[in-house]
Design a protein around this motif. Structure first.
Motif, short mmCIF file in Angstrom:
data_model
loop_
_atom_site.label_atom_id
_atom_site.label_comp_id
_atom_site.label_asym_id
_atom_site.label_seq_id
_atom_site.Cartn_x
_atom_site.Cartn_y
_atom_site.Cartn_z
N MET A 72 0.84 -1.22 0.00
CA MET A 72 0.00 0.00 0.00
C MET A 72 0.86 1.25 0.00
O MET A 72 0.61 2.20 -0.75
CB MET A 72 -0.91 0.01 1.24
CG MET A 72 -2.12 -0.90 1.09
SD MET A 72 -2.92 -1.20 2.67
CE MET A 72 -3.33 0.44 3.19
N GLN A 73 1.90 1.25 0.85
CA GLN A 73 2.79 2.43 0.91
C GLN A 73 3.49 2.65 -0.43
O GLN A 73 3.58 3.77 -0.92
CB GLN A 73 3.84 2.24 2.01
CG GLN A 73 3.31 2.66 3.37
CD GLN A 73 4.23 2.25 4.52
OE1 GLN A 73 5.33 1.76 4.30
NE2 GLN A 73 3.76 2.44 5.73
N HIS A 74 3.92 1.56 -1.04
CA HIS A 74 4.58 1.63 -2.34
C HIS A 74 3.66 2.26 -3.39
O HIS A 74 4.11 2.95 -4.31
CB HIS A 74 4.98 0.21 -2.76
CG HIS A 74 5.82 0.12 -3.99
ND1 HIS A 74 5.29 0.04 -5.25
CD2 HIS A 74 7.17 0.12 -4.15
CE1 HIS A 74 6.26 -0.02 -6.13
NE2 HIS A 74 7.42 0.02 -5.49
N GLU A 75 2.35 2.04 -3.22
CA GLU A 75 1.37 2.53 -4.21
C GLU A 75 0.67 3.81 -3.74
O GLU A 75 -0.43 4.13 -4.20
CB GLU A 75 0.33 1.42 -4.46
CG GLU A 75 0.91 0.17 -5.08
CD GLU A 75 1.55 0.43 -6.44
OE1 GLU A 75 0.85 0.87 -7.35
OE2 GLU A 75 2.79 0.22 -6.56
N GLY A 76 1.27 4.49 -2.77
CA GLY A 76 0.74 5.78 -2.35
C GLY A 76 -0.53 5.70 -1.52
O GLY A 76 -1.30 6.67 -1.48
N ASN A 77 -0.75 4.57 -0.86
CA ASN A 77 -1.93 4.38 0.00
C ASN A 77 -3.23 4.79 -0.69
O ASN A 77 -4.10 5.43 -0.11
CB ASN A 77 -1.77 5.15 1.32
CG ASN A 77 -0.78 4.48 2.24
OD1 ASN A 77 -0.77 3.25 2.37
ND2 ASN A 77 0.09 5.26 2.84
N ALA A 78 -3.37 4.36 -1.95
CA ALA A 78 -4.56 4.73 -2.73
C ALA A 78 -5.72 3.74 -2.53
O ALA A 78 -6.80 3.95 -3.06
CB ALA A 78 -4.19 4.80 -4.21
N PHE A 79 -5.48 2.67 -1.79
CA PHE A 79 -6.52 1.63 -1.57
C PHE A 79 -6.09 0.82 -0.34
O PHE A 79 -5.01 1.08 0.24
CB PHE A 79 -6.62 0.71 -2.81
CG PHE A 79 -5.29 0.20 -3.25
CD1 PHE A 79 -4.67 -0.86 -2.60
CD2 PHE A 79 -4.60 0.81 -4.31
CE1 PHE A 79 -3.43 -1.31 -2.99
CE2 PHE A 79 -3.35 0.36 -4.70
CZ PHE A 79 -2.76 -0.70 -4.03
N GLY A 80 -6.92 -0.18 0.02
CA GLY A 80 -6.56 -1.05 1.14
C GLY A 80 -6.88 -2.50 0.80
O GLY A 80 -7.25 -2.82 -0.34
N PHE A 81 -6.74 -3.38 1.80
CA PHE A 81 -6.99 -4.81 1.59
C PHE A 81 -7.85 -5.36 2.72
O PHE A 81 -7.68 -4.98 3.89
CB PHE A 81 -5.67 -5.60 1.58
CG PHE A 81 -4.80 -5.31 0.41
CD1 PHE A 81 -5.02 -5.95 -0.81
CD2 PHE A 81 -3.75 -4.40 0.50
CE1 PHE A 81 -4.20 -5.70 -1.90
CE2 PHE A 81 -2.93 -4.14 -0.59
CZ PHE A 81 -3.15 -4.79 -1.80
N GLU A 82 -8.73 -6.28 2.36
CA GLU A 82 -9.44 -7.08 3.37
C GLU A 82 -9.03 -8.53 3.15
O GLU A 82 -9.01 -9.00 2.00
CB GLU A 82 -10.96 -6.92 3.21
CG GLU A 82 -11.70 -7.74 4.25
CD GLU A 82 -13.20 -7.54 4.25
OE1 GLU A 82 -13.71 -6.69 3.46
OE2 GLU A 82 -13.87 -8.24 5.02
N VAL A 83 -8.67 -9.24 4.22
CA VAL A 83 -8.21 -10.62 4.07
C VAL A 83 -8.82 -11.51 5.15
O VAL A 83 -8.93 -11.11 6.31
CB VAL A 83 -6.66 -10.69 4.10
CG1 VAL A 83 -6.07 -10.08 5.35
CG2 VAL A 83 -6.16 -12.12 3.95
N MET A 84 -9.21 -12.71 4.75
CA MET A 84 -9.64 -13.75 5.69
C MET A 84 -8.63 -14.89 5.54
O MET A 84 -8.34 -15.33 4.43
CB MET A 84 -11.04 -14.23 5.34
CG MET A 84 -12.09 -13.15 5.51
SD MET A 84 -13.74 -13.72 5.14
CE MET A 84 -13.76 -13.73 3.38
N ILE A 85 -8.08 -15.34 6.66
CA ILE A 85 -6.98 -16.31 6.60
C ILE A 85 -7.38 -17.61 7.31
O ILE A 85 -7.79 -17.59 8.47
CB ILE A 85 -5.70 -15.74 7.27
CG1 ILE A 85 -5.33 -14.38 6.66
CG2 ILE A 85 -4.53 -16.72 7.13
CD1 ILE A 85 -4.16 -13.67 7.34
N GLN A 86 -7.24 -18.70 6.57
CA GLN A 86 -7.50 -20.04 7.13
C GLN A 86 -6.19 -20.81 7.07
O GLN A 86 -5.81 -21.34 6.01
CB GLN A 86 -8.57 -20.73 6.28
CG GLN A 86 -8.76 -22.21 6.55
CD GLN A 86 -9.92 -22.46 7.50
OE1 GLN A 86 -11.02 -21.99 7.24
NE2 GLN A 86 -9.67 -23.19 8.56
#
Ligand code: HSE
Length: 309
Positions: A72-86
């Motif tokens: 995100m920092q590399h891309e200028g914090n223009a978006f985010g992520f949602e993750v579900m981890i199993q």
């Protein structure tokens, strides 16, 4: 922006491959972690665990979280992520659990961002996850997790990665349910190496790489020897010598500690042999009264894969 979830398969990996401390590793077909990842409009990271391991969900304390944060920092914090981890690869097993999360996050982000990053860039991002997990940037789990197959990390600074050819092989793994922290298993290593040991070790590494490239099982077998790290670390794993001896008797090519342990792995030419070897390894821990999990898997040619979910 397409905000649909993708499903990500992240394979277990075996680092070191006996003689190649911090430089060699390979991917397994199973076990695998599963992640569901999507882009979100807000520059934030939302993490949900679908397993019972109780791993932190604060992005800066989570292995996948720190990798998403770097991207995100590399891309200028223009978006985010949602993750579900199993997770199915138990943290602290020595089977590349942190690498699976780190590599999974990097490859998933790349998929969602239309494959804008190179393999080397993905490895660089994923190493931030390994740094969080064990305090040191190393790429011997991340690289096969991302690229599949058997990989050589010739150098980290600058990054120089080689994907090796290898003949078909199966691996038997036993995971005694004891705790060995990677940081402790690194701390106890000697900082200096005698020249005679170094000569033997680099002969083995070169022999192993040549054996893999030539599909020469005998050379692979002779080269699976570690005179530097294993003599120290094996003291942390009860039953180690018995596992090695009985696995060889059952037909294994050779093997040793998976990553920093406590899992032990044995490479085999054929699946039936790997099943025999798994039985021999299990028997050692039954005799010792130590709980264990065990696996037989083919070496995987594939690393992390993403599908639309
Ligand atoms: N090469 C690393 C080690 C792997 O043996 O410490 C740890 O996951």
């Amino acid at each position: 922006m397409n905000n649909a979830f993708i499903k990500v398969h992240c394979p277990a990996t075996v680092a070191n491959m006996v003689c190649g401390f911090d430089i060699l590793g390979f991917a397994l077909e199973s076990p695998n972690d599963i992640m569901h990842v999507r882009l979100i409009d807000e520059p934030t990271i939302i993490i949900q665990n679908l397993d019972d391991y109780g791993l932190p969900t604060e992005p800066e304390k989570n292995v996948a979280g720190v990798v998403f944060k770097e991207i995100m920092q590399h891309e200028g914090n223009a978006f985010g992520f949602e993750v579900m981890i199993q997770k199915s690869i138990k943290p602290g097993s020595g089977l590349g659990s942190s690498a699976a999360s780190a590599a999974g996050a990097a490859v998933a982000a790349n998929h969602l961002l239309n494959h804008k990053f190179s393999k080397d860039e993905l490895i660089q991002f994923a190493m931030f996850g390994e740094k969080l997990a064990c305090g040191v940037k190393h790429a011997d789990n991340i690289t096969p997790c991302i690229m599949g197959g058997v990989t050589l990390v010739r150098s980290i600074h600058p990054l120089d990665i080689v994907r090796l050819n290898a003949p078909e092989m199966y691996v038997a793994v036993v995971h005694p349910q004891i705790e060995v922290k990677t940081s402790d298993a690194r701390q106890i290593l000697r900082k200096e190496v005698q020249l005679k040991d170094a000569i033997r070790q680099w002969g083995n590494i070169a022999g192993l790489v040549a054996g893999l490239e030539q599909g020469n099982y005998d050379l692979i077998s002779r080269s699976l020897e570690d005179v530097i790290v294993e003599p120290v670390r094996s003291m942390l794993i009860p039953g180690f010598e018995a596992v090695k001896q009985k696995s060889k008797e059952a037909g294994a090519l050779g093997g040793g500690i998976s990553g920093s342990g406590p899992s032990l792995f044995m490479l085999c030419k054929e699946k039936n042999t790997a099943i025999e070897v798994e039985g021999a390894m299990k028997e050692v821990f039954i005799q010792l009264g130590i709980e264990y999990k065990s696996y037989v898997s083919k070496l995987s040619q594939q690393g992390v894969t993403c599908t639309e979910s």
